[in-house]
Design an enzyme around this catalytic site. Structure first.
Site, short mmCIF file in Angstrom:
data_model
loop_
_atom_site.label_atom_id
_atom_site.label_comp_id
_atom_site.label_asym_id
_atom_site.label_seq_id
_atom_site.Cartn_x
_atom_site.Cartn_y
_atom_site.Cartn_z
N LYS A 1 0.92 -0.92 -0.62
CA LYS A 1 -0.03 0.12 -0.05
C LYS A 1 1.30 1.62 -0.29
O LYS A 1 0.21 1.94 -1.07
CB LYS A 1 -1.19 -0.07 1.04
N LYS B 1 -2.55 1.20 9.43
CA LYS B 1 -2.86 0.70 8.20
C LYS B 1 -2.00 -0.35 7.50
O LYS B 1 -0.87 -0.06 7.32
CB LYS B 1 -3.35 0.38 6.40
N GLY C 1 -8.24 -7.76 2.95
CA GLY C 1 -9.34 -8.18 4.12
C GLY C 1 -9.77 -7.60 4.87
O GLY C 1 -10.25 -8.25 6.10
N GLY C 2 -9.45 -5.94 5.33
CA GLY C 2 -10.08 -5.56 6.89
C GLY C 2 -8.82 -6.44 7.64
O GLY C 2 -9.22 -5.67 8.95
N HIS D 1 -16.92 4.43 -0.02
CA HIS D 1 -15.61 2.98 -1.00
C HIS D 1 -16.49 3.55 -2.29
O HIS D 1 -17.43 2.54 -2.88
CB HIS D 1 -16.34 1.62 -0.53
N HIS E 1 -15.65 -4.11 6.66
CA HIS E 1 -14.30 -4.40 6.26
C HIS E 1 -14.72 -5.33 4.42
O HIS E 1 -13.86 -5.46 3.60
CB HIS E 1 -12.93 -3.58 5.91
N GLU F 1 -9.16 1.66 -6.46
CA GLU F 1 -10.55 1.51 -5.19
C GLU F 1 -9.88 3.17 -4.65
O GLU F 1 -9.21 3.92 -4.20
CB GLU F 1 -10.24 0.58 -3.98
N ARG G 1 -6.68 -7.67 -10.40
CA ARG G 1 -7.49 -8.95 -10.62
C ARG G 1 -9.35 -8.29 -10.28
O ARG G 1 -9.75 -7.49 -10.81
CB ARG G 1 -7.32 -10.33 -9.80
#
Length: 647
Positions: A116, A158, A164-165, A208, A235, A275, A297
């Site tokens: 990230k 983060k 996946g949260g 989101h 999430h 996103e 993906r």
């Protein structure tokens, strides 16, 4: 064009890929674990190869086995679907090195977007707006605390390798930062082998929003507009839609242009999703929407984009992987109508969303939606994989029409005895804020109690339950034994000893219409009403020794009292804590003889890739304990017995 395709996945997405490949005349090869030997994707494929034991780490996550299966069957290409190895750059490179076609982006693109912090730096350089925050190498706790203070609370910690949260913590004040950081780092290290974190400004009213992009090997990149995935729980997305509510043309144009820049920055090929997180406190504005991450993906929610554009994204993936250019130019793509998707999970929202496993004795998802599923009637839901069993997708000329059709589709869901979140989905669709488009990612968390509480079973439903059980016993499901052949009421039950026992019939006396029964394991009674005799609701069904109402997503189990011989053993109501699914006990918090209070954690069970806490149903004493840490248990095994405290 690719002639033979191995699908390195299972369940719904494997079936989805097989469907398009078959339409294109492409031979398909499935792979399967022990648990999936009889799975739908195995039955649908032209060929199938066994790749190992049930746990994913020994089968679907073993790249060497998948490549060997492709080579043994003569497959030309491998499609990874989503999840498992779909965003594993090393696996993608291994596929290419084996001389096979990888139906996905270049390994370098996956690597560039995999962490990230690095991805955000790259996006900032490409002119894509990023969330204010710290993405540096200095991971000293004191320094990170200083950065958090400078950004301004609340902040979000983060894990840079998270997903996946997992590896994510919201921090509201400086006093909580150190503990949250340590917890986040521990989880990140355990889940991803990397404890580095970044810090972002936490958006108080977050939406989101994501953009579907597509690239080819000829230098073309297009977008297929945006989706809104703000309705989430922990999430995890629950309901997605396209386009995004409240998005005007100018904001859409800026957002989609930024997504195309992001894809070009990593020389992207194939289907991908950019996103974004939006601060929706003042509506959707381009200057308040920031890059969050890229999914390299196909997304779970890709069908809503297909519905509003008329494009088959899997077909595009296969054509682009074969070397063809993107079939349509940007000016040939347009939004037509509105679409929504609901994820149907095998889980019980009334018990904290515990997963549910077992055989699908009843499985009917109706006819009001596009159904993308990986199971059929008679299949089994395994404890080894993600509990999603289907996606329900609807479309219409506008948001109201798409939402109404999805609500009707959810209400048609009939699944038994495996529990689903259908009723929860219906409650979400009926929420006034969701209907108004006034929602953010925290809506479900704020309203979870109201969204997961089933309405009480009234006397009309109880009466219908009794009568449907009696219909089944009479051998005529369309006529109650309390009706004459012409359909008129008949309370003279002299010809049935079963009915006599239920009604307390005595010669020359009027029958007693008060019947004792259980509803969801709880004893109750109902006085039958004559107007209900003609009730023929098709959502009623009888399974084993019980009758269940499957309408509108709610499932209630009705049993005539005599069937239980005076008891309801095995229900939480009498203190018996049963295993809700097969799994492994990873922690036991109590001992025999301990005093416990309602809601106190008794033990933790690991199943379906998640941990589940089982708690005391009321104040009492641990009368029996059959749980040992490390032990494997089967569904409905008695783990703990609580005796109620004396009043």
């Amino acid at each position: 064009m690719i002639q033979s395709l191995l699908i390195a996945n299972r369940g719904e997405i494997a079936c989805r890929i097989i469907r398009t490949a078959r339409e294109m005349g492409i031979r398909t090869i499935a792979v399967y674990s022990d648990a999936d030997a009889k799975a739908l994707h195995v039955r649908q494929a032209d060929e199938a190869v066994h790749i190992g034991p049930s746990p994913a780490r020994e089968s679907y996550l073993v790249g060497d086995k998948i490549i060997a299966a492709a080579q043994a069957t003569g497959a030309q290409a491998i499609h990874p679907g989503y999840g498992f190895l779909s965003e594993n750059a090393e696996f993608a490179q291994a596929v290419i090195d084996a001389g096979l076609i990888w139906v996905g982006p270049k390994p370098s693109s996956i690597t560039a977007m995999g962490l990230k912090d690095a991805a955000k730096k790259l996006m900032a350089e490409a002119g894509v707006p990023v969330t204010p925050g710290y993405m540096g190498e200095n991971q000293d706790p004191g320094y990170l605390a200083e950065q958090a203070a400078e950004i301004g609370y609340p902040v979000l910690i983060k894990a840079v390798a998270g997903g996946g949260g997992k590896g994510m913590r919201k921090v509201d004040s400086a006093a909580d930062f150190a503990d949250a950081l340590a917890s986040c780092q521990r989880e990140a290290a355990a889940s991803f082998g990397n404890d580095h974190v970044l810090i972002e400004k936490y958006i108080l009213t977050p939406r989101h929003i994501e953009v579907q992009i597509f690239g080819d090997t000829h230098g073309n990149v297009v977008h297929l507009f945006e989706r809104d995935c703000s309705l989430q729980r922990r999430h995890q997305k629950v309901i997605e839609e396209a386009p995004a509510p409240g998005m005007d043309d100018a904001t859409r144009a800026e957002l989609c242009a930024a997504a195309v820049r992001a894809a070009k920055a990593v020389d992207y090929v194939g289907a991908g999703t950019i996103e974004f997180i939006a601060d929706a406190s003042e509506g959707l504005r381009a200057d308040r929407i920031w890059f969050m991450e890229m999914n390299t993906r196909l997304q779970v929610e890709h069908p809503v984009t297909e519905e509003i554009t008329g494009v088959d994204l899997v077909e595009w993936q296969l054509r682009v992987a074969s070397g063809e250019p993107i079939p349509l130019a940007q000016d040939e793509l347009a939004i037509d109508g509105w679409a929504m998707e609901a994820r149907l999970y095998a889980e019980d929202p009334t018990t904290g969303f515990l997963p549910s496993t077992g055989t699908l004795v009843e499985f009917d998802l109706g006819y009001r939606a596009r159904i993308d599923s990986g199971v059929e009637l008679g299949d089994s839901i395994s404890p080894y994989y993600d509990p999603m069993i289907a996606k329900l997708i609807t479309s219409g000329p506008n948001r109201h029409a798409a939402g109404y059709r999805l609500l009707e589709a959810v209400r048609q869901v009939q699944v038994w005895p495996v529990k689903t979140n259908a009723a929860f989905l219906g409650s979400c669709l009926l929420d006034e804020d969701f209907i108004a488009g006034n929602f953010d990612t925290g809506l479900i968390q704020r309203k979870v109690d109201a969204l997961t509480t089933a309405p009480p079973v009234d006397d009309a439903e109880k009466s219908a339950g009794v009568l449907n059980l009696l219909r089944a016993e009479s051998g005529d499901p369309m006529r109650s034994p309390l009706q004459r052949p012409d359909g008129s009421p008949d309370w003279s039950v002299h010809n049935s000893s079963r009915l006599n026992s239920l009604f307390g019939f005595r010669l020359n006396n009027a029958p007693n219409r008060l019947i004792r029964m259980t509803v969801d394991g709880e004893p109750t009674s109902v006085r039958l009403a004559e107007p209900l005799l003609g009730n023929r609701n098709k959502h009623y069904g009888r399974y084993g020794d019980a009758w269940s109402r499957l309408g509108e997503g709610f499932v209630h189990r009705f049993t005539l009292e005599s069937r239980f011989h005076g008891g309801t053993a095995g229900t939480a109501g009498d203190g018996a804590i049963l295993s809700p699914m097969p799994g492994k006990i990873i922690a036991v918090e109590v001992a025999a003889g301990d005093t416990v209070v309602k809601g106190q954690k008794l033990l933790t069970l690991e199943a379906m890739k998640m941990e589940h806490s089982l708690t005391a149903p009321f104040d009492g004493v641990v009368a029996e304990l059959n749980a040992v840490a490390g032990a494997q248990v089967q569904v409905e095994a008695l783990l703990v017995k609580i005796d109620a405290a004396e009043e």
